[in-house]
Design an enzyme around this catalytic site. Structure first.
Site, mmCIF file in Angstrom:
data_model
loop_
_atom_site.group_PDB
_atom_site.id
_atom_site.type_symbol
_atom_site.label_atom_id
_atom_site.label_comp_id
_atom_site.label_asym_id
_atom_site.label_seq_id
_atom_site.Cartn_x
_atom_site.Cartn_y
_atom_site.Cartn_z
ATOM 1 N N HIS A 266 0.960 -1.120 -0.068
ATOM 2 C CA HIS A 266 0.055 -0.096 -0.027
ATOM 3 C C HIS A 266 0.967 1.454 -0.104
ATOM 4 O O HIS A 266 0.545 2.031 -0.920
ATOM 5 C CB HIS A 266 -0.806 -0.184 1.346
ATOM 6 C CG HIS A 266 -1.692 1.233 1.300
ATOM 7 N ND1 HIS A 266 -3.149 1.080 0.600
ATOM 8 C CD2 HIS A 266 -1.562 2.529 1.509
ATOM 9 C CE1 HIS A 266 -3.718 2.237 1.017
ATOM 10 N NE2 HIS A 266 -2.779 3.181 1.707
ATOM 11 N N GLU A 267 1.726 1.363 1.066
ATOM 12 C CA GLU A 267 2.661 2.436 1.103
ATOM 13 C C GLU A 267 3.449 2.590 -0.216
ATOM 14 O O GLU A 267 3.872 3.680 -0.700
ATOM 15 C CB GLU A 267 3.278 2.686 2.589
ATOM 16 C CG GLU A 267 2.477 2.504 3.617
ATOM 17 C CD GLU A 267 1.640 3.644 3.847
ATOM 18 O OE1 GLU A 267 1.477 4.684 3.182
ATOM 19 O OE2 GLU A 267 0.336 3.365 4.384
ATOM 20 N N HIS A 270 1.925 4.525 -2.773
ATOM 21 C CA HIS A 270 2.004 5.770 -2.542
ATOM 22 C C HIS A 270 3.361 6.388 -3.112
ATOM 23 O O HIS A 270 3.387 7.335 -3.849
ATOM 24 C CB HIS A 270 1.648 6.118 -1.367
ATOM 25 C CG HIS A 270 0.292 6.375 -0.759
ATOM 26 N ND1 HIS A 270 -0.609 6.869 -1.280
ATOM 27 C CD2 HIS A 270 -0.449 5.514 0.289
ATOM 28 C CE1 HIS A 270 -1.883 6.783 -0.652
ATOM 29 N NE2 HIS A 270 -1.773 6.002 0.123
ATOM 30 N N GLU A 296 -4.842 7.732 -3.190
ATOM 31 C CA GLU A 296 -5.151 6.507 -2.670
ATOM 32 C C GLU A 296 -5.336 5.458 -3.928
ATOM 33 O O GLU A 296 -5.333 4.329 -3.720
ATOM 34 C CB GLU A 296 -6.351 6.538 -2.115
ATOM 35 C CG GLU A 296 -6.780 5.556 -1.063
ATOM 36 C CD GLU A 296 -5.848 5.584 0.101
ATOM 37 O OE1 GLU A 296 -4.664 6.287 0.280
ATOM 38 O OE2 GLU A 296 -5.741 4.262 0.903
HETATM 39 ZN ZN ZN Z 1 -3.135 5.233 1.625
#
Ligand code: ZN
Length: 502
Positions: A266-267, A270, A296
């Site tokens: 997830h990170e 980003h 996101e």
């Molecule tokens: Zn996030």
């Protein structure tokens, strides 16, 4: 040098100075969250306060007003980057200057205190402790939206600061459609009574091995370690200092390796976004994501659409199992795939699976809109939460810690933020379909390990533009489509139908 060129170089130097303050603030924030010694925290907070005040003052200064006053009338003579920069500076200027300075300061003090009261209230499961603070926050925001202005719905003024140009009228039909389909799918899955056996995951993996695993998976998706780093925190996050320094953190849960693996994906998503922004935008506020929703979309893309997919693991499962160690030799791909895609309604948003996740957002979106509109009062909020939770998820929290108190957003005054999570999921699914149209069969790309081609597509259509365009513009340019719920609806149905036999 013409007079205009001279003015522009002063303007660029001025915003670069602001960005340098922001880089210092980001580094201080990263340090505070990754192991600054406790005795230094309160002095550090003072330093952060001073720098934040200075950068805020620069954004709303007379100097800034002069720049904007001179550059806006000659917009047509400016290049695309400068036009977008003027637009961004104007937005920030108006947003901050429209609120009387004294009221703004009171609000900052209030939310800072509210966050620590919220923490205590959550620990004790005592909403009444937090209620007076939340009441004041809502009162402030009802006042602020009037200063900022809006066309139809006061909530739009809040949403705009996270998702520029997107209004509730854009969101409502998308959410309605997704909600209908999700409730149906979750009902069908629950009806099967099937839950994957996840016991294989509940064995200890030492932090060192998890760290190696996280570095490996970041490398697989294309994270540039020469321009970034990985650290450990309680709450994983991504933070960007400059184009050559983009950092992620994760958490090593000794008894369940999925936590580290999926939070780093997830990170890492980003971070790939930030590492891909055109370095030409550095030193300006355009060197960031287009919106919270677009940001996101990138994290969910790698965490879910890639990281929880079967073809990705058909390619990489063998390597993963090898890295997990000999005690994992018995784990099969089927068990692994089922175990990372366990769907069941639950109470806590941050722990929700990718199907039920959006239901948590709908709940918050409806409630915060009603609070801002004045059709719901804070005193009635816990009960309203329970009712909505029953209606949407079919589960009701026993205490408020697992209900209305579970997220920090409202304590920090971040109303209008929640819907960007679901927008991110919707955008991500649209991007996935667009990639398949351009590059060919999605499953094939993942199974062949063609992640580089996928990343290049995202770089080319999304990442490099930073904040040059508003989110819906960017989405249209990338996909040729308006925002739509259909790609996500199709994705969820096509994935979970076969998995659960519904
Ligand atoms: Zn996030």
């Amino acid at each position: 040098m013409t007079a205009l060129e001279q003015r522009l170089s002063q303007f660029y130097a001025y915003v670069a100075r602001m960005q340098h303050y922001r880089e210092a603030l980001a580094l201080m924030a990263w340090d505070l969250r990754t192991g600054a010694p406790p005795k230094g925290v309160s002095a550090r907070a003072e330093a952060v306060g001073t720098l934040s005040e200075d950068v805020f003052a620069m954004a709303v200064s007379e100097r800034m007003e002069e720049f904007l006053g001179e550059l806006e009338p000659v917009r047509e003579q400016l290049d695309e980057r400068t036009r977008a920069l003027v637009r961004e500076c104007r937005r920030e200027f108006d947003r901050n200057r429209k609120i009387p300075r004294e009221r703004y300061r009171e609000f900052v003090v209030l939310t800072t205190r509210a966050e620590s009261v919220w923490e205590e209230a959550k620990a004790k499961g005592d909403f009444l402790l937090f209620r007076p603070y939340l009441e004041q926050i809502v009162t402030f925001l009802r006042e602020f939206v009037e200063y900022w202005g809006y066309e139809e719905d006061p909530y739009d003024a809040l949403l705009d600061s996270y998702e520029p140009g997107v209004r509730t009228r854009d969101i409502d039909p998308l959410f309605r459609r997704l909600r209908e389909e999700t409730v149906r799918l979750v009902g069908e899955i629950a009806g099967t009574g099937r839950r994957p056996d996840t016991s294989a995951f509940l064995r200890s993996v030492p932090p060192d091995r998890q760290r190696e695993l996280c570095r490996w998976v970041l490398d697989v998706i294309g994270f540039d370690f020469e321009g970034g780093r990985l650290d450990e925190t309680v709450h994983p996050f991504e933070i960007s200092l400059n184009p050559g320094d983009v950092r992620v953190t994760t958490r090593y849960e000794p008894g369940d390796v999925r936590t580290a693996l999926f939070s780093v994906l997830h990170e890492g998503g980003h971070a790939l976004y930030e590492q891909g922004i055109d370095p030409d935008l550095a030193g300006t506020p355009l060197w960031t994501g287009a919106s919270m929703g677009i940001h996101e979309s990138q994290s969910r893309f790698w965490e879910n659409l890639v990281g929880r997919s079967l073809p990705f693991w058909e390619r990489y499962f063998g390597e993963l199992r090898h890295r997990l160690g000999p005690e994992w030799a018995e784990l099969t791909l089927e068990q692994f795939y089922a175990g990372i895609n366990d769907v069941a309604p639950s109470l806590i948003r941050t722990e929700a699976d990718e199907v039920t996740y959006n239901l948590h957002i709908f709940l918050r979106y409806d409630l915060e809109r009603a609070l801002i509109a004045g059709s719901l009062e804070v005193r009635d909020l816990p009960e309203a939460w329970r009712e909505q939770s029953r209606a949407l998820l079919g589960v009701v929290p026993e205490g408020d810690a697992e209900g209305v108190l579970q997220d920090v957003h409202w304590a920090s005054g971040s109303f209008g933020y929640f819907p960007t999570y679901t927008l991110g999921n919707l955008y991500a699914a649209q991007l996935r379909e667009a990639i398949a149209r351009d590059l060919g069969d999605w499953d094939g790309l993942l199974r062949e390990g063609e992640l580089g081609a996928v990343l290049r597509w995202l770089r080319d259509r999304i990442h490099r533009y930073g904040k040059l365009f508003d989110p819906l513009d960017l989405l249209r340019r990338a996909t040729g489509e308006e925002p739509s719920a259909e790609p996500l609806v199709r994705y969820l149905r096509n994935k979970y139908g076969p998995l659960y036999g519904v």
